[in-house]
Design a protein around this motif. Structure first.
Motif, PDB file in Angstrom:
ATOM      1  N   TRP A 108       0.881  -1.165   0.000  1.00  6.61           N
ATOM      2  CA  TRP A 108       0.000   0.000   0.000  1.00  6.61           C
ATOM      3  C   TRP A 108       0.918   1.214   0.000  1.00  6.61           C
ATOM      4  CZ3 TRP A 108      -5.369  -0.475   0.294  1.00  6.61           C
ATOM      5  CH2 TRP A 108      -5.838  -1.773   0.464  1.00  6.61           C
ATOM      6  N   THR A 109       0.907   1.978  -1.072  1.00  8.17           N
ATOM      7  CA  THR A 109       1.836   3.083  -1.237  1.00  8.17           C
ATOM      8  C   THR A 109       1.103   4.386  -1.508  1.00  8.17           C
ATOM      9  OG1 THR A 109       3.465   1.570  -2.201  1.00  8.17           O
ATOM     10  CG2 THR A 109       3.814   3.899  -2.598  1.00  8.17           C
ATOM     11  N   VAL A 110       1.499   5.441  -0.775  1.00 11.79           N
ATOM     12  CA  VAL A 110       0.974   6.772  -1.058  1.00 11.79           C
ATOM     13  C   VAL A 110       2.147   7.740  -1.131  1.00 11.79           C
ATOM     14  CG1 VAL A 110      -1.346   6.450  -0.123  1.00 11.79           C
ATOM     15  CG2 VAL A 110       0.471   7.204   1.382  1.00 11.79           C
ATOM     16  N   ASP A 111       2.028   8.691  -2.012  1.00 10.89           N
ATOM     17  CA  ASP A 111       3.043   9.719  -2.204  1.00 10.89           C
ATOM     18  C   ASP A 111       2.868  10.791  -1.134  1.00 10.89           C
ATOM     19  OD1 ASP A 111       3.686  12.517  -3.752  1.00 10.89           O
ATOM     20  OD2 ASP A 111       5.049  10.898  -4.338  1.00 10.89           O
ATOM     21  N   LEU A 112       3.935  11.139  -0.458  1.00  8.76           N
ATOM     22  CA  LEU A 112       3.829  12.116   0.627  1.00  8.76           C
ATOM     23  C   LEU A 112       3.481  13.507   0.126  1.00  8.76           C
ATOM     24  CD1 LEU A 112       6.851  11.062   2.859  1.00  8.76           C
ATOM     25  CD2 LEU A 112       4.433  10.575   3.235  1.00  8.76           C
ATOM     26  N   ALA A 113       4.125  13.943  -0.930  1.00 12.00           N
ATOM     27  CA  ALA A 113       3.922  15.311  -1.408  1.00 12.00           C
ATOM     28  C   ALA A 113       2.532  15.528  -2.006  1.00 12.00           C
ATOM     29  CB  ALA A 113       4.996  15.665  -2.437  1.00 12.00           C
ATOM     30  N   ASP A 114       2.011  14.523  -2.697  1.00 15.43           N
ATOM     31  CA  ASP A 114       0.748  14.702  -3.419  1.00 15.43           C
ATOM     32  C   ASP A 114      -0.476  14.112  -2.724  1.00 15.43           C
ATOM     33  OD1 ASP A 114       2.151  15.966  -5.463  1.00 15.43           O
ATOM     34  OD2 ASP A 114       2.489  14.080  -6.535  1.00 15.43           O
ATOM     35  N   ASP A 115      -0.314  13.035  -1.955  1.00 12.96           N
ATOM     36  CA  ASP A 115      -1.462  12.310  -1.419  1.00 12.96           C
ATOM     37  C   ASP A 115      -1.772  12.603   0.046  1.00 12.96           C
ATOM     38  OD1 ASP A 115      -1.683  11.025  -3.900  1.00 12.96           O
ATOM     39  OD2 ASP A 115      -0.420   9.362  -3.276  1.00 12.96           O
ATOM     40  N   VAL A 116      -0.744  12.749   0.871  1.00 13.51           N
ATOM     41  CA  VAL A 116      -0.941  12.899   2.316  1.00 13.51           C
ATOM     42  C   VAL A 116      -1.202  14.361   2.663  1.00 13.51           C
ATOM     43  CG1 VAL A 116       0.142  12.638   4.583  1.00 13.51           C
ATOM     44  CG2 VAL A 116       0.489  10.882   2.837  1.00 13.51           C
ATOM     45  N   VAL A 117      -2.321  14.604   3.384  1.00 13.26           N
ATOM     46  CA  VAL A 117      -2.658  15.974   3.770  1.00 13.26           C
ATOM     47  C   VAL A 117      -2.597  16.198   5.276  1.00 13.26           C
ATOM     48  CG1 VAL A 117      -4.041  16.445   1.717  1.00 13.26           C
ATOM     49  CG2 VAL A 117      -5.147  15.513   3.750  1.00 13.26           C
ATOM     50  N   GLY A 118      -2.451  15.137   6.042  1.00 15.31           N
ATOM     51  CA  GLY A 118      -2.368  15.308   7.485  1.00 15.31           C
ATOM     52  C   GLY A 118      -2.068  14.008   8.195  1.00 15.31           C
ATOM     53  N   ALA A 119      -1.590  14.134   9.427  1.00 19.27           N
ATOM     54  CA  ALA A 119      -1.311  12.972  10.268  1.00 19.27           C
ATOM     55  C   ALA A 119      -1.485  13.379  11.717  1.00 19.27           C
ATOM     56  CB  ALA A 119       0.104  12.466  10.017  1.00 19.27           C
ATOM     57  N   GLU A 120      -1.979  12.433  12.517  1.00 21.34           N
ATOM     58  CA  GLU A 120      -2.196  12.705  13.929  1.00 21.34           C
ATOM     59  C   GLU A 120      -1.957  11.435  14.731  1.00 21.34           C
ATOM     60  OE1 GLU A 120      -5.815  14.066  16.917  1.00 21.34           O
ATOM     61  OE2 GLU A 120      -6.111  14.137  14.761  1.00 21.34           O
ATOM     62  N   LEU A 121      -1.350  11.573  15.899  1.00 24.70           N
ATOM     63  CA  LEU A 121      -1.136  10.471  16.815  1.00 24.70           C
ATOM     64  C   LEU A 121      -2.313  10.383  17.768  1.00 24.70           C
ATOM     65  CD1 LEU A 121       0.698   8.294  18.143  1.00 24.70           C
ATOM     66  CD2 LEU A 121       1.620  10.130  19.552  1.00 24.70           C
ATOM     67  N   VAL A 122      -2.876   9.182  17.889  1.00 32.31           N
ATOM     68  CA  VAL A 122      -3.959   8.927  18.826  1.00 32.31           C
ATOM     69  C   VAL A 122      -3.519   7.744  19.677  1.00 32.31           C
ATOM     70  CG1 VAL A 122      -6.396   8.299  19.069  1.00 32.31           C
ATOM     71  CG2 VAL A 122      -5.642   9.641  17.095  1.00 32.31           C
ATOM     72  N   GLU A 123      -3.388   7.957  20.995  1.00 28.31           N
ATOM     73  CA  GLU A 123      -2.996   6.864  21.880  1.00 28.31           C
ATOM     74  C   GLU A 123      -4.245   6.223  22.452  1.00 28.31           C
ATOM     75  OE1 GLU A 123       1.419   8.082  23.345  1.00 28.31           O
ATOM     76  OE2 GLU A 123      -0.215   8.431  24.715  1.00 28.31           O
ATOM     77  N   ARG A 124      -4.189   4.907  22.581  1.00 27.99           N
ATOM     78  CA  ARG A 124      -5.324   4.157  23.115  1.00 27.99           C
ATOM     79  C   ARG A 124      -4.840   3.200  24.188  1.00 27.99           C
ATOM     80  NH1 ARG A 124      -8.611   2.699  17.682  1.00 27.99           N
ATOM     81  NH2 ARG A 124      -9.379   4.780  17.311  1.00 27.99           N
ATOM     82  N   GLY A 125      -5.726   2.876  25.126  1.00 34.83           N
ATOM     83  CA  GLY A 125      -5.431   1.877  26.141  1.00 34.83           C
ATOM     84  C   GLY A 125      -4.999   2.479  27.458  1.00 34.83           C
ATOM     85  N   ILE A 126      -4.704   1.599  28.392  1.00 30.55           N
ATOM     86  CA  ILE A 126      -4.251   2.013  29.712  1.00 30.55           C
ATOM     87  C   ILE A 126      -2.742   2.151  29.699  1.00 30.55           C
ATOM     88  CG2 ILE A 126      -6.232   1.031  30.928  1.00 30.55           C
ATOM     89  CD1 ILE A 126      -4.526  -1.409  31.571  1.00 30.55           C
ATOM     90  N   PRO A 127      -2.138   2.906  30.628  1.00 31.30           N
ATOM     91  CA  PRO A 127      -0.719   3.230  30.569  1.00 31.30           C
ATOM     92  C   PRO A 127       0.239   2.076  30.251  1.00 31.30           C
ATOM     93  CG  PRO A 127      -1.728   4.476  32.313  1.00 31.30           C
ATOM     94  CD  PRO A 127      -2.793   3.558  31.758  1.00 31.30           C
ATOM     95  N   LEU A 128       0.126   0.938  30.882  1.00 36.52           N
ATOM     96  CA  LEU A 128       1.083  -0.141  30.622  1.00 36.52           C
ATOM     97  C   LEU A 128       0.781  -0.915  29.348  1.00 36.52           C
ATOM     98  CD1 LEU A 128       1.678  -1.507  34.212  1.00 36.52           C
ATOM     99  CD2 LEU A 128       3.150  -0.016  32.862  1.00 36.52           C
ATOM    100  N   LEU A 129      -0.427  -0.839  28.854  1.00 36.86           N
ATOM    101  CA  LEU A 129      -0.825  -1.566  27.652  1.00 36.86           C
ATOM    102  C   LEU A 129      -1.217  -0.615  26.527  1.00 36.86           C
ATOM    103  CD1 LEU A 129      -2.962  -4.302  29.399  1.00 36.86           C
ATOM    104  CD2 LEU A 129      -0.609  -4.499  28.597  1.00 36.86           C
ATOM    105  N   LYS A 130      -0.612   0.537  26.521  1.00 36.80           N
ATOM    106  CA  LYS A 130      -0.949   1.570  25.555  1.00 36.80           C
ATOM    107  C   LYS A 130      -0.507   1.171  24.147  1.00 36.80           C
ATOM    108  CE  LYS A 130      -0.741   5.863  27.450  1.00 36.80           C
ATOM    109  NZ  LYS A 130      -0.139   7.163  27.712  1.00 36.80           N
TER     110      LYS A 130
END
Length: 133
Positions: A66-88
């Protein structure tokens, strides 16, 4: 997406066979717990791997790339953490500028407007930071 900051990073080793174009280098590689579409439709499981080059984002689900071009295809990125502290777990949401079609007529065709990559917390933080520039 502005990729100039990725050009200045040191090269790292890809974690799967990947044909690079002239001037392209791998700047991040990590195993994935799994990955899916922006709505979490399953695309790849625990054997999946991810590489970020200075030009592309490439996920290998052992069946295909699965390939996407960074300059032309990607418009944003965000980190979302899930889970409890030790099993995050860290989920990096990557948004695409245009809808991408995948699959074929026999198996049914799907579309997506982004990806969700499930990584170890440190890998997720690093990937999100690299994609945000």
């Amino acid at each position: 997406m502005n990729t100039a900051h990725l050009d200045a990073l040191p090269e790292t080793r890809a974690n799967f066979a990947l044909d690079l174009e002239d001037g392209e280098k791998v700047v991040f590689a990590a195993p994935l717990s799994c990955f899916g579409t922006e709505e979490d439709a399953f695309l790849g499981g625990g054997q999946s791997k991810l590489c970020l080059t200075n030009r592309r984002l490439v996920a290998n689900n052992t069946v295909g790339l699965w390939t996407v071009d960074l300059a032309d295809d990607v418009v944003g990125a965000e980190l979302v953490e899930r889970g409890i502290p030790l099993l995050k777990s860290a989920v990096v949401r990557v948004d695409l500028g245009e809808e991408l079609a995948y699959g074929d007529a026999r198996d049914g065709q799907g579309t997506l407007r982004g990806f969700r990559f499930y990584l170890k917390p440190r890998d997720g933080e690093r990937l999100a930071a690299l994609l945000r520039g």
